[in-house]
Design a protein around this motif. Structure first.
Motif, PDB file in Angstrom:
ATOM      1  N   GLY A 208     -27.944   6.712  -5.476  1.00 48.78           N
ATOM      2  CA  GLY A 208     -27.238   6.568  -6.743  1.00 48.78           C
ATOM      3  C   GLY A 208     -27.875   5.615  -7.732  1.00 48.78           C
ATOM      4  N   VAL A 209     -29.066   5.117  -7.440  1.00 48.99           N
ATOM      5  CA  VAL A 209     -29.698   4.160  -8.357  1.00 48.99           C
ATOM      6  C   VAL A 209     -31.087   4.655  -8.752  1.00 48.99           C
ATOM      7  N   ARG A 210     -31.514   4.202  -9.920  1.00 48.72           N
ATOM      8  CA  ARG A 210     -32.874   4.496 -10.359  1.00 48.72           C
ATOM      9  C   ARG A 210     -33.844   3.563  -9.639  1.00 48.72           C
ATOM     10  N   GLY A 211     -35.112   3.911  -9.692  1.00 46.69           N
ATOM     11  CA  GLY A 211     -36.124   3.104  -9.025  1.00 46.69           C
ATOM     12  C   GLY A 211     -36.588   1.931  -9.865  1.00 46.69           C
ATOM     13  N   GLY A 212     -37.778   1.446  -9.513  1.00 44.44           N
ATOM     14  CA  GLY A 212     -38.369   0.335 -10.251  1.00 44.44           C
ATOM     15  C   GLY A 212     -38.075  -1.038  -9.684  1.00 44.44           C
TER      16      GLY A 212
ATOM     17  N   GLY B 155     -23.197  -8.979   1.907  1.00 49.65           N
ATOM     18  CA  GLY B 155     -24.051  -9.443   0.815  1.00 49.65           C
ATOM     19  C   GLY B 155     -24.945 -10.590   1.212  1.00 49.65           C
ATOM     20  N   ALA B 156     -25.069 -10.859   2.515  1.00 49.30           N
ATOM     21  CA  ALA B 156     -25.760 -12.062   2.985  1.00 49.30           C
ATOM     22  C   ALA B 156     -27.229 -12.094   2.585  1.00 49.30           C
ATOM     23  N   ILE B 157     -27.968 -10.999   2.819  1.00 50.18           N
ATOM     24  CA  ILE B 157     -29.394 -11.006   2.497  1.00 50.18           C
ATOM     25  C   ILE B 157     -29.583 -11.132   0.990  1.00 50.18           C
ATOM     26  N   LEU B 158     -28.842 -10.353   0.225  1.00 50.71           N
ATOM     27  CA  LEU B 158     -28.982 -10.385  -1.232  1.00 50.71           C
ATOM     28  C   LEU B 158     -28.632 -11.754  -1.793  1.00 50.71           C
ATOM     29  N   ALA B 159     -27.543 -12.342  -1.338  1.00 49.81           N
ATOM     30  CA  ALA B 159     -27.146 -13.658  -1.832  1.00 49.81           C
ATOM     31  C   ALA B 159     -28.199 -14.710  -1.513  1.00 49.81           C
ATOM     32  N   ALA B 160     -28.729 -14.694  -0.284  1.00 50.20           N
ATOM     33  CA  ALA B 160     -29.745 -15.675   0.086  1.00 50.20           C
ATOM     34  C   ALA B 160     -30.969 -15.564  -0.811  1.00 50.20           C
ATOM     35  N   LEU B 161     -31.389 -14.334  -1.100  1.00 48.06           N
ATOM     36  CA  LEU B 161     -32.567 -14.141  -1.952  1.00 48.06           C
ATOM     37  C   LEU B 161     -32.296 -14.575  -3.394  1.00 48.06           C
ATOM     38  N   LEU B 162     -31.108 -14.282  -3.901  1.00 42.97           N
ATOM     39  CA  LEU B 162     -30.791 -14.672  -5.279  1.00 42.97           C
ATOM     40  C   LEU B 162     -30.668 -16.183  -5.414  1.00 42.97           C
ATOM     41  N   VAL B 163     -30.175 -16.840  -4.375  1.00 44.93           N
ATOM     42  CA  VAL B 163     -30.119 -18.304  -4.402  1.00 44.93           C
ATOM     43  C   VAL B 163     -31.526 -18.897  -4.418  1.00 44.93           C
ATOM     44  N   GLU B 164     -32.422 -18.310  -3.634  1.00 38.30           N
ATOM     45  CA  GLU B 164     -33.793 -18.826  -3.544  1.00 38.30           C
ATOM     46  C   GLU B 164     -34.665 -18.425  -4.737  1.00 38.30           C
ATOM     47  N   ARG B 165     -34.298 -17.356  -5.421  1.00 37.30           N
ATOM     48  CA  ARG B 165     -35.083 -16.871  -6.571  1.00 37.30           C
ATOM     49  C   ARG B 165     -34.150 -16.775  -7.784  1.00 37.30           C
ATOM     50  N   PRO B 166     -33.955 -17.906  -8.491  1.00 38.18           N
ATOM     51  CA  PRO B 166     -32.921 -17.994  -9.535  1.00 38.18           C
ATOM     52  C   PRO B 166     -33.155 -17.137 -10.765  1.00 38.18           C
ATOM     53  N   ALA B 167     -34.342 -16.574 -10.929  1.00 38.49           N
ATOM     54  CA  ALA B 167     -34.582 -15.669 -12.056  1.00 38.49           C
ATOM     55  C   ALA B 167     -34.429 -14.205 -11.659  1.00 38.49           C
ATOM     56  N   ALA B 168     -34.103 -13.952 -10.416  1.00 40.41           N
ATOM     57  CA  ALA B 168     -33.991 -12.581  -9.912  1.00 40.41           C
ATOM     58  C   ALA B 168     -32.611 -11.999 -10.198  1.00 40.41           C
ATOM     59  N   THR B 169     -32.558 -10.669 -10.232  1.00 41.01           N
ATOM     60  CA  THR B 169     -31.294  -9.938 -10.279  1.00 41.01           C
ATOM     61  C   THR B 169     -31.270  -8.974  -9.106  1.00 41.01           C
ATOM     62  N   GLY B 170     -30.075  -8.549  -8.705  1.00 36.57           N
ATOM     63  CA  GLY B 170     -30.015  -7.703  -7.520  1.00 36.57           C
ATOM     64  C   GLY B 170     -28.883  -6.707  -7.539  1.00 36.57           C
ATOM     65  N   VAL B 171     -29.084  -5.636  -6.797  1.00 32.94           N
ATOM     66  CA  VAL B 171     -28.076  -4.605  -6.581  1.00 32.94           C
ATOM     67  C   VAL B 171     -27.886  -4.438  -5.087  1.00 32.94           C
ATOM     68  N   GLY B 172     -26.638  -4.480  -4.647  1.00 34.79           N
ATOM     69  CA  GLY B 172     -26.318  -4.185  -3.258  1.00 34.79           C
ATOM     70  C   GLY B 172     -25.600  -2.859  -3.179  1.00 34.79           C
ATOM     71  N   ILE B 173     -25.893  -2.080  -2.148  1.00 34.40           N
ATOM     72  CA  ILE B 173     -25.239  -0.788  -1.951  1.00 34.40           C
ATOM     73  C   ILE B 173     -24.704  -0.722  -0.529  1.00 34.40           C
ATOM     74  N   ASP B 174     -23.485  -0.206  -0.400  1.00 35.34           N
ATOM     75  CA  ASP B 174     -22.934   0.010   0.932  1.00 35.34           C
ATOM     76  C   ASP B 174     -22.098   1.284   0.905  1.00 35.34           C
ATOM     77  N   ARG B 175     -22.067   1.983   2.028  1.00 40.11           N
ATOM     78  CA  ARG B 175     -21.272   3.203   2.110  1.00 40.11           C
ATOM     79  C   ARG B 175     -19.779   2.909   2.211  1.00 40.11           C
ATOM     80  N   SER B 176     -19.423   1.682   2.566  1.00 37.19           N
ATOM     81  CA  SER B 176     -18.028   1.292   2.761  1.00 37.19           C
ATOM     82  C   SER B 176     -17.493   0.573   1.529  1.00 37.19           C
ATOM     83  N   GLU B 177     -16.390   1.063   0.988  1.00 36.03           N
ATOM     84  CA  GLU B 177     -15.757   0.392  -0.150  1.00 36.03           C
ATOM     85  C   GLU B 177     -15.279  -0.998   0.250  1.00 36.03           C
TER      86      GLU B 177
END
Length: 286
Positions: A180-184, A129-151
């Motif tokens: 498994g996710v919609r676009g946008g 989750g490193a890239i997603l977390a870094a971006l969410l910390v830097e952009r506090p109004a953002a939301t994010g979805v992470g996807i991985d093939r590994s549980e």
């Protein structure tokens, strides 16, 4: 009864052993491993140089040195790695986040410069989750979805995002890239597998033996993940949305061609990492 070693003496002995077995950074590794064995911050090592080390702690420190000499990375031994000045826990199913990948974060932030923008971010192959977390910390109004093939990787990412205070603005799913996710999404980021299967044997022990193959290998030419991602990006991105992909060395022409063939517009040459390698390639949906 033998007199206990002082911390400074033990650290120097550990560094000498690590140097003898070929470690590139023996002094740093010794400091980090001894601090881990003693359960104290590495920054306190110098102040504790004249402190005696208990026999059990000395034995634990030498056991860590043996693991490092066998090729296990310090981050794997510690179970954590810093990325973007944030601390991430590792698991066997995740890569160790590397400084080169911070180039992806830099490029993504440069393409989305408004700090309070309500971005929707998708991280494909999120790992820790490193890239997603870094971006969410830097952009506090953002939301994010992470996807991985590994549980296992998905569980690790959820834990890291929650500990870093961005769990409420994120979700982590198990899936095959973006199917498994919609676009946008306003921003799609990814550090996908990009090593050709035939090159695995030539990887450093720290990578080839200790990072998960699922997160490393991408078919015979190293481009399988890029093909899947590029083909789906027109659906995943909102109009005007940007995708930033990490590249392996020498892969910029091939990945740029895949993105262009999918109808995306390249933002320009890939951003280079500190070693001068073209590392983060950005493309827009027109």
């Amino acid at each position: 009864m033998a007199e206990a070693l002082l911390t400074g003496s033990l650290r120097r002995q550990m560094a000498a052993r690590l140097a003898a077995c070929g470690c590139d950074t023996p002094d740093l590794d010794a400091r980090l491993l001894l601090a881990f064995a003693l359960g104290c911050p590495p920054a306190e090592m110098l102040a504790q140089a004249d402190t005696p080390v208990a026999a059990a702690a000395e034995a634990a420190a030498w056991a860590l040195v043996a693991r490092r000499c066998a090729g296990e990375p310090v981050a794997r031994i510690q179970g954590a790695k810093e990325f973007w000045s944030l601390d991430f826990r590792l698991s066997p199913e995740t890569l160790v986040p590397r400084p080169d990948t911070e180039t992806v974060v830099e490029e993504a932030l440069a393409r989305c410069p408004q700090r309070d923008a309500p971005l929707r971010i998708l991280d494909l192959g999120t790992g820790t989750g490193a890239i997603l977390a870094a971006l969410l910390v830097e952009r506090p109004a953002a939301t994010g979805v992470g996807i991985d093939r590994s549980e296992g990787a998905a569980r690790t990412a959820r834990d890291n995002l929650a500990r870093l205070g961005v769990g409420a603005r994120s979700a982590v799913l198990v899936g095959d890239w973006g199917t498994g996710v919609r676009g946008g999404f306003d921003l799609v980021v990814s550090n996908p597998p990009y090593i050709a299967a035939g090159h695995m044997a030539g990887l450093p022990v720290e990578v080839g033996r200790h990072d998960p193959a699922l997160a490393l290998v991408a078919g015979a030419d190293g481009l399988c993940a890029y093909r899947a991602i590029a083909a789906d990006l027109p659906r995943l991105l909102a109009p005007g949305g940007a995708a930033v992909l990490e590249l392996g060395a020498g892969q910029e022409p091939d990945v740029a061609a895949l993105l262009s063939a999918s109808g995306l517009r390249l933002a320009g040459p890939a951003r280079r990492d500190l070693g001068g390698i073209a590392r983060a390639l950005c493309a827009f949906r027109p």
